[in-house]
Scaffold this motif. Structure first.
Motif, PDB file in Angstrom:
ATOM      1  N   ALA A  18       0.814  -1.198  -0.069  1.00 48.96           N
ATOM      2  CA  ALA A  18       0.277  -0.215  -0.042  1.00 48.96           C
ATOM      3  C   ALA A  18       0.884   1.208   0.107  1.00 48.96           C
ATOM      4  O   ALA A  18       1.896   1.164   0.588  1.00 48.96           O
ATOM      5  CB  ALA A  18      -0.908  -0.125   1.191  1.00 48.96           C
ATOM      6  N   LYS A  19       0.439   2.361  -0.790  1.00 52.65           N
ATOM      7  CA  LYS A  19       1.057   3.714  -0.767  1.00 52.65           C
ATOM      8  C   LYS A  19       0.955   4.170   0.528  1.00 52.65           C
ATOM      9  O   LYS A  19      -0.214   4.210   1.247  1.00 52.65           O
ATOM     10  CB  LYS A  19       0.570   4.642  -1.928  1.00 52.65           C
ATOM     11  N   ARG A  20       1.828   4.951   0.978  1.00 49.22           N
ATOM     12  CA  ARG A  20       1.716   5.851   2.233  1.00 49.22           C
ATOM     13  C   ARG A  20       0.793   7.123   1.959  1.00 49.22           C
ATOM     14  O   ARG A  20       0.534   7.550   1.022  1.00 49.22           O
ATOM     15  CB  ARG A  20       3.023   6.541   2.806  1.00 49.22           C
ATOM     16  N   PRO A  21       0.065   7.223   3.112  1.00 44.37           N
ATOM     17  CA  PRO A  21      -0.898   8.277   2.918  1.00 44.37           C
ATOM     18  C   PRO A  21      -0.288   9.734   3.006  1.00 44.37           C
ATOM     19  O   PRO A  21       0.955  10.099   3.148  1.00 44.37           O
ATOM     20  CB  PRO A  21      -1.848   8.622   4.318  1.00 44.37           C
ATOM     21  N   ARG A  22      -0.832  10.796   2.426  1.00 41.91           N
ATOM     22  CA  ARG A  22      -0.424  12.143   2.466  1.00 41.91           C
ATOM     23  C   ARG A  22      -1.243  13.191   3.089  1.00 41.91           C
ATOM     24  O   ARG A  22      -2.249  13.164   2.804  1.00 41.91           O
ATOM     25  CB  ARG A  22       0.062  12.673   0.724  1.00 41.91           C
ATOM     26  N   GLY A  23      -0.369  14.059   3.778  1.00 42.90           N
ATOM     27  CA  GLY A  23      -1.515  15.321   4.399  1.00 42.90           C
ATOM     28  C   GLY A  23      -2.160  15.038   5.403  1.00 42.90           C
ATOM     29  O   GLY A  23      -2.220  14.051   5.843  1.00 42.90           O
ATOM     30  N   VAL A  24      -2.361  16.074   6.215  1.00 40.45           N
ATOM     31  CA  VAL A  24      -3.094  16.023   7.508  1.00 40.45           C
ATOM     32  C   VAL A  24      -4.709  15.788   7.102  1.00 40.45           C
ATOM     33  O   VAL A  24      -5.104  16.622   6.315  1.00 40.45           O
ATOM     34  CB  VAL A  24      -2.797  17.189   8.500  1.00 40.45           C
ATOM     35  N   LYS A  25      -5.299  14.781   7.713  1.00 47.98           N
ATOM     36  CA  LYS A  25      -6.626  14.666   7.407  1.00 47.98           C
ATOM     37  C   LYS A  25      -7.559  15.524   8.612  1.00 47.98           C
ATOM     38  O   LYS A  25      -8.122  14.777   9.453  1.00 47.98           O
ATOM     39  CB  LYS A  25      -7.181  13.117   7.566  1.00 47.98           C
ATOM     40  N   TRP A  26      -7.721  16.965   8.014  1.00 50.45           N
ATOM     41  CA  TRP A  26      -8.203  17.632   8.989  1.00 50.45           C
ATOM     42  C   TRP A  26      -9.549  17.052   9.468  1.00 50.45           C
ATOM     43  O   TRP A  26     -10.053  17.312  10.678  1.00 50.45           O
ATOM     44  CB  TRP A  26      -8.344  19.153   8.334  1.00 50.45           C
ATOM     45  N   PRO A  27     -10.520  16.627   8.627  1.00 52.05           N
ATOM     46  CA  PRO A  27     -11.797  16.136   9.091  1.00 52.05           C
ATOM     47  C   PRO A  27     -11.860  14.989  10.100  1.00 52.05           C
ATOM     48  O   PRO A  27     -12.804  14.942  10.919  1.00 52.05           O
ATOM     49  CB  PRO A  27     -12.551  15.655   7.809  1.00 52.05           C
ATOM     50  N   LEU A  28     -10.682  14.471  10.300  1.00 49.90           N
ATOM     51  CA  LEU A  28     -10.652  13.304  11.223  1.00 49.90           C
ATOM     52  C   LEU A  28     -10.179  13.855  12.526  1.00 49.90           C
ATOM     53  O   LEU A  28     -10.162  13.159  13.588  1.00 49.90           O
ATOM     54  CB  LEU A  28      -9.804  12.184  10.785  1.00 49.90           C
ATOM     55  N   LEU A  29      -9.823  15.157  12.721  1.00 50.06           N
ATOM     56  CA  LEU A  29      -9.197  15.613  13.898  1.00 50.06           C
ATOM     57  C   LEU A  29     -10.295  16.563  14.850  1.00 50.06           C
ATOM     58  O   LEU A  29     -11.021  17.231  14.084  1.00 50.06           O
ATOM     59  CB  LEU A  29      -8.214  16.653  13.626  1.00 50.06           C
ATOM     60  N   ASP A  30     -10.199  16.204  16.148  1.00 46.53           N
ATOM     61  CA  ASP A  30     -11.003  16.833  17.007  1.00 46.53           C
ATOM     62  C   ASP A  30     -10.390  18.277  17.330  1.00 46.53           C
ATOM     63  O   ASP A  30      -9.281  18.357  17.108  1.00 46.53           O
ATOM     64  CB  ASP A  30     -11.150  16.045  18.367  1.00 46.53           C
ATOM     65  N   PRO A  31     -11.362  19.145  17.380  1.00 45.77           N
ATOM     66  CA  PRO A  31     -10.960  20.549  17.449  1.00 45.77           C
ATOM     67  C   PRO A  31     -10.310  20.762  18.467  1.00 45.77           C
ATOM     68  O   PRO A  31      -9.371  21.641  18.488  1.00 45.77           O
ATOM     69  CB  PRO A  31     -12.281  21.501  17.373  1.00 45.77           C
ATOM     70  N   LYS A  32     -10.416  20.078  19.707  1.00 42.77           N
ATOM     71  CA  LYS A  32      -9.591  20.301  20.758  1.00 42.77           C
ATOM     72  C   LYS A  32      -8.171  19.855  20.573  1.00 42.77           C
ATOM     73  O   LYS A  32      -7.499  20.468  21.394  1.00 42.77           O
ATOM     74  CB  LYS A  32     -10.197  19.473  21.874  1.00 42.77           C
ATOM     75  N   GLN A  33      -7.985  18.667  19.911  1.00 42.72           N
ATOM     76  CA  GLN A  33      -6.836  18.394  19.480  1.00 42.72           C
ATOM     77  C   GLN A  33      -5.855  19.155  18.615  1.00 42.72           C
ATOM     78  O   GLN A  33      -4.658  19.482  19.055  1.00 42.72           O
ATOM     79  CB  GLN A  33      -6.661  16.955  18.755  1.00 42.72           C
ATOM     80  N   ILE A  34      -6.489  20.134  17.724  1.00 45.40           N
ATOM     81  CA  ILE A  34      -6.020  21.119  17.013  1.00 45.40           C
ATOM     82  C   ILE A  34      -5.451  22.142  17.971  1.00 45.40           C
ATOM     83  O   ILE A  34      -4.503  22.754  17.967  1.00 45.40           O
ATOM     84  CB  ILE A  34      -6.992  21.575  16.150  1.00 45.40           C
ATOM     85  N   ALA A  35      -6.324  22.572  19.008  1.00 46.92           N
ATOM     86  CA  ALA A  35      -6.225  23.728  19.898  1.00 46.92           C
ATOM     87  C   ALA A  35      -5.071  23.387  20.824  1.00 46.92           C
ATOM     88  O   ALA A  35      -4.531  24.419  21.334  1.00 46.92           O
ATOM     89  CB  ALA A  35      -7.379  23.960  20.645  1.00 46.92           C
ATOM     90  N   GLU A  36      -4.614  22.133  20.978  1.00 48.67           N
ATOM     91  CA  GLU A  36      -3.820  21.504  21.899  1.00 48.67           C
ATOM     92  C   GLU A  36      -2.369  21.207  21.268  1.00 48.67           C
ATOM     93  O   GLU A  36      -1.402  20.925  22.092  1.00 48.67           O
ATOM     94  CB  GLU A  36      -4.238  20.624  22.906  1.00 48.67           C
ATOM     95  N   THR A  37      -2.459  21.696  19.964  1.00 48.16           N
ATOM     96  CA  THR A  37      -1.085  20.960  19.262  1.00 48.16           C
ATOM     97  C   THR A  37      -0.357  22.067  18.308  1.00 48.16           C
ATOM     98  O   THR A  37      -1.035  22.365  17.260  1.00 48.16           O
ATOM     99  CB  THR A  37      -1.498  19.574  18.346  1.00 48.16           C
ATOM    100  N   PRO A  38       0.302  22.807  19.000  1.00 50.03           N
ATOM    101  CA  PRO A  38       0.777  24.130  18.342  1.00 50.03           C
ATOM    102  C   PRO A  38       1.217  23.853  16.604  1.00 50.03           C
ATOM    103  O   PRO A  38       0.905  24.576  15.913  1.00 50.03           O
ATOM    104  CB  PRO A  38       2.067  24.627  18.999  1.00 50.03           C
ATOM    105  N   PRO A  39       1.776  22.746  16.552  1.00 52.24           N
ATOM    106  CA  PRO A  39       2.385  22.639  14.912  1.00 52.24           C
ATOM    107  C   PRO A  39       1.042  22.520  14.092  1.00 52.24           C
ATOM    108  O   PRO A  39       1.166  23.031  12.877  1.00 52.24           O
ATOM    109  CB  PRO A  39       3.172  21.410  15.121  1.00 52.24           C
ATOM    110  N   LEU A  40      -0.108  21.954  14.654  1.00 55.36           N
ATOM    111  CA  LEU A  40      -0.984  21.831  13.648  1.00 55.36           C
ATOM    112  C   LEU A  40      -1.692  23.271  13.471  1.00 55.36           C
ATOM    113  O   LEU A  40      -1.853  23.695  12.426  1.00 55.36           O
ATOM    114  CB  LEU A  40      -2.262  21.020  14.454  1.00 55.36           C
TER     115      LEU A  40
END
Length: 228
Positions: free
Chosen positions: A196-218
């Motif tokens: 299988a090929k490796r995935p590419r890119g951040v899958k934004w729809p799969l992320l919880d807004p709280k995780q984004i808010a707690e992860t400065p690089p995101l």
């Protein structure tokens, strides 16, 4: 065979442990051509990779490591910052905090592509599918790095695990799973026949807004991509 963690003891829901024989597995890894040719790497903060981080510091190889949960982003280890005799301490998480320095995604991108990645795992299948602590940090880091062109399909990705953590099954990867190329254990080196090929890119729809808010690089990546 698992070595306790100073913070979480044997709670493997929170930590990927070091194990008896990890130094022997690392012996094989550092003899591998991909490691030998590497000049700038990403190494996960797993306990089983402390000996690898020590050897990289002693070999003068710079690398980036994520902080716990990526809550404080990434650290850059520049071996020249580590005094002689302090490489062992610098390879531990507390030592990385002392001798490493925070680095943003933009700074990483300015340094250029990673030419080598190494991760631990709770377990990994013979076809390269990793089991972690269930948080998906390495997959998320890969997504950020691919969005910035820092890694790709041909970037070597290796894993270090105990023999009992190498699962003799062919597993179906998810849409975010990063398949490893080689698996190093104390008794063997397993080459993955990747399909299988490796995935590419951040899958934004799969992320919880709280995780984004707690992860400065995101949050930084969202600004770079004009999504913030």
């Amino acid at each position: 065979m698992a070595r306790p963690d100073t913070r979480f003891h044997l709670n493997f829901a929170e930590v990927i442990p070091d194990f008896e024989g990890s130094e022997t597995a690392t012996d094989a890894l550092v003899a591998d051509p991909a490691y030998q040719a590497s000049g700038f790497a990403f190494i996960t903060p797993d306990n089983c990779l402390a000996d690898l981080r020590r050897r990289m510091i002693e070999a003068g190889k710079p690398f980036v490591m994520s902080t716990y949960g990526i809550y404080r982003g990434f650290l850059l280890m520049e071996p020249e910052r580590v005094p002689e005799g302090a490489a062992l301490y610098a390879s531990w998480l507390d030592g990385m905090e002392h001798f490493g320095r925070p680095i943003t995604l933009e700074e990483i991108a300015r340094r250029g592509r990673f030419d080598y990645l190494v991760t631990g795992a709770s377990a990994v299948s013979v076809n390269g599918v990793r089991f972690g602590k269930g948080h998906g940090f390495f997959d998320l880091e890969w997504g950020m790095f691919t969005d910035l062109g820092l890694v790709g399909e041909t970037t070597p990705v290796h894993a270090v695990v105990h023999d009992v953590q190498l699962v003799e099954d062919q597993l179906q990867p998810s849409e975010t799973d990063i398949l490893v190329d080689k698996i190093f254990t104390p008794s063997r080196t397993h080459v993955v026949e990747r399909r299988a090929k490796r995935p590419r890119g951040v899958k934004w729809p799969l992320l919880d807004p709280k995780q984004i808010a707690e992860t400065p690089p995101l949050q930084e990546l969202q600004r770079i991509q004009g999504l913030a």
